[in-house]
Design a protein around this motif. Sequence first.
Motif, PDB file in Angstrom:
ATOM      1  N   PRO A 327       0.826  -1.202   0.000  1.00 35.60           N
ATOM      2  CA  PRO A 327       0.000   0.000   0.000  1.00 35.60           C
ATOM      3  C   PRO A 327       0.864   1.257   0.000  1.00 35.60           C
ATOM      4  CG  PRO A 327      -0.890  -1.613   1.524  1.00 35.60           C
ATOM      5  CD  PRO A 327       0.426  -2.162   1.057  1.00 35.60           C
ATOM      6  N   LEU A 328       0.411   2.270  -0.680  1.00 38.96           N
ATOM      7  CA  LEU A 328       1.088   3.528  -1.013  1.00 38.96           C
ATOM      8  C   LEU A 328       1.789   3.439  -2.361  1.00 38.96           C
ATOM      9  CD1 LEU A 328       2.659   5.174   2.161  1.00 38.96           C
ATOM     10  CD2 LEU A 328       0.484   5.657   1.082  1.00 38.96           C
ATOM     11  N   HIS A 333      -2.104  -0.167  -4.619  1.00 43.92           N
ATOM     12  CA  HIS A 333      -3.390   0.283  -5.153  1.00 43.92           C
ATOM     13  C   HIS A 333      -4.006  -0.799  -6.047  1.00 43.92           C
ATOM     14  CE1 HIS A 333      -3.310   4.436  -3.717  1.00 43.92           C
ATOM     15  NE2 HIS A 333      -2.026   4.493  -4.054  1.00 43.92           N
ATOM     16  N   LEU A 334      -3.165  -1.410  -6.896  1.00 48.44           N
ATOM     17  CA  LEU A 334      -3.676  -2.458  -7.787  1.00 48.44           C
ATOM     18  C   LEU A 334      -4.196  -3.651  -6.990  1.00 48.44           C
ATOM     19  CD1 LEU A 334      -0.958  -2.338 -10.609  1.00 48.44           C
ATOM     20  CD2 LEU A 334      -3.330  -1.544 -10.751  1.00 48.44           C
ATOM     21  N   LEU A 335      -3.538  -3.952  -5.876  1.00 53.98           N
ATOM     22  CA  LEU A 335      -4.018  -5.031  -5.008  1.00 53.98           C
ATOM     23  C   LEU A 335      -5.400  -4.697  -4.455  1.00 53.98           C
ATOM     24  CD1 LEU A 335      -3.602  -7.680  -3.438  1.00 53.98           C
ATOM     25  CD2 LEU A 335      -2.434  -6.328  -1.660  1.00 53.98           C
ATOM     26  N   PHE A 336      -5.594  -3.478  -3.995  1.00 56.01           N
ATOM     27  CA  PHE A 336      -6.904  -3.066  -3.492  1.00 56.01           C
ATOM     28  C   PHE A 336      -7.959  -3.144  -4.590  1.00 56.01           C
ATOM     29  CE2 PHE A 336      -5.245  -0.144   0.157  1.00 56.01           C
ATOM     30  CZ  PHE A 336      -4.972  -1.274   0.915  1.00 56.01           C
ATOM     31  N   GLY A 344     -16.756  -7.157  -5.621  1.00 58.33           N
ATOM     32  CA  GLY A 344     -17.855  -6.367  -6.160  1.00 58.33           C
ATOM     33  C   GLY A 344     -18.054  -5.053  -5.428  1.00 58.33           C
ATOM     34  N   ARG A 345     -17.212  -4.760  -4.467  1.00 58.85           N
ATOM     35  CA  ARG A 345     -17.263  -3.497  -3.722  1.00 58.85           C
ATOM     36  C   ARG A 345     -15.885  -3.250  -3.108  1.00 58.85           C
ATOM     37  NH1 ARG A 345     -19.439  -7.411  -0.460  1.00 58.85           N
ATOM     38  NH2 ARG A 345     -18.765  -7.437   1.735  1.00 58.85           N
ATOM     39  N   PRO A 346     -15.522  -1.998  -2.867  1.00 55.26           N
ATOM     40  CA  PRO A 346     -14.192  -1.706  -2.324  1.00 55.26           C
ATOM     41  C   PRO A 346     -14.066  -2.132  -0.869  1.00 55.26           C
ATOM     42  CG  PRO A 346     -15.480   0.303  -2.501  1.00 55.26           C
ATOM     43  CD  PRO A 346     -16.286  -0.773  -3.176  1.00 55.26           C
TER      44      PRO A 346
END
Length: 381
Positions: A327-328, A333-336, A344-346
């Motif tokens: 993260p950072l 970000h791509l993992l998230f 189907g949702r963050p």
Amino acid sequence: MDIMASLSAFGGGLIGYLVPFLFVLTIVVFFHELGHFLVARWRGVKVIAFSIGFGPEVAGFNDRHGTRWKLSAIPLGGYVKFLGDDNAASVPDHDAAATMSDDEKKVSFIHKPVGSRAAVVAAGPIANFILAILIFAGIFMTAGKQITSARVDQVQPNSAAAAAGFQPGDLVVAIGKEKIDSFSDMQRIVSISAGEPLEVQVERGGTQVTLKATPELREIKDNFGNVHRVGVLGISRSMAPGDVKTQTYSPVGAVIAGAQETWFVVDRTLSYIGGIFAGREAADQLGGPIRIAQVSGQVATAGFVALLHLTAVLSVSIGLLNLFPIPLLDGGHLLFYAIEAARGRPLSERAQEVGFRIGLAIVVMLMIFATFNDILHLATS
């Protein structure tokens, strides 16, 4: 040489290090951020700022789309900030996002589909790889590439090569399933294979001979006195006229060779990192800004082509580093986004906040560790 004397010597040649360092880093950072910027514009994201460097703005201007292009005081990176970002690391500002108008939501990064967000984030590292390929290709087209055949000139006594039965005049044609076309091809495989048995095919007197060799891990000094731990067999190359040539490339051939060179840097980097976790490599070879500045200054003395080559290598390294799932970083970000696409949702705001804090801690620890290595390197050089 004690550490204070080393730092003094480094400071004494500061300009000689600083100018090449800023040249290399600025090119790499600019293209990384340009990748984010261009894809963001393509996907309809409003870009608030495009900065080379961090901290207070030194100079800048606004383009017709309202993006602030600027140079900032701390030239150790850069960022592109989108509408909906809380900071330069593209951490989402959920509070601001909740109060946006419908028109703002249409151009804010956080409200874009997950595929568009992933494309924008991935574009930075991809731009780094493209830059490296183009630089390598340009070098190969203009300066060519010196090719030395993998012919053995001398075998060092009591070396891995001597134990394996190498003889002067042997021509290495394959290692395992890898075809060998040059001495450099052989070095690349051997250098990352310390302690690993290799099956080497050589041509000797018109016949094929199979040798089994295990490279030894040794500390080797380069032309600038920097120490590298690599696998070696203990043989030298033949410099006879028939064994040395300069290969030129067509534009297409140069791009292919540039892509191969880029892949080699990726493969070597991943092998080294894997070796650290497996205990085969020492982590003291990891360097930070001080080491990059020192190497940039050293390489600059070898000429502009050598400095461009370093720029390409650093571009690959930064592109690859940013793909790590921390993260950072872009990879975080791509993992998230991958998790969001699967669910189907963050992830919840709390989960993302914890992830970014963990990522910040990891990045800071890596920076401290790399800087510590840099200082030790200066003290022992």
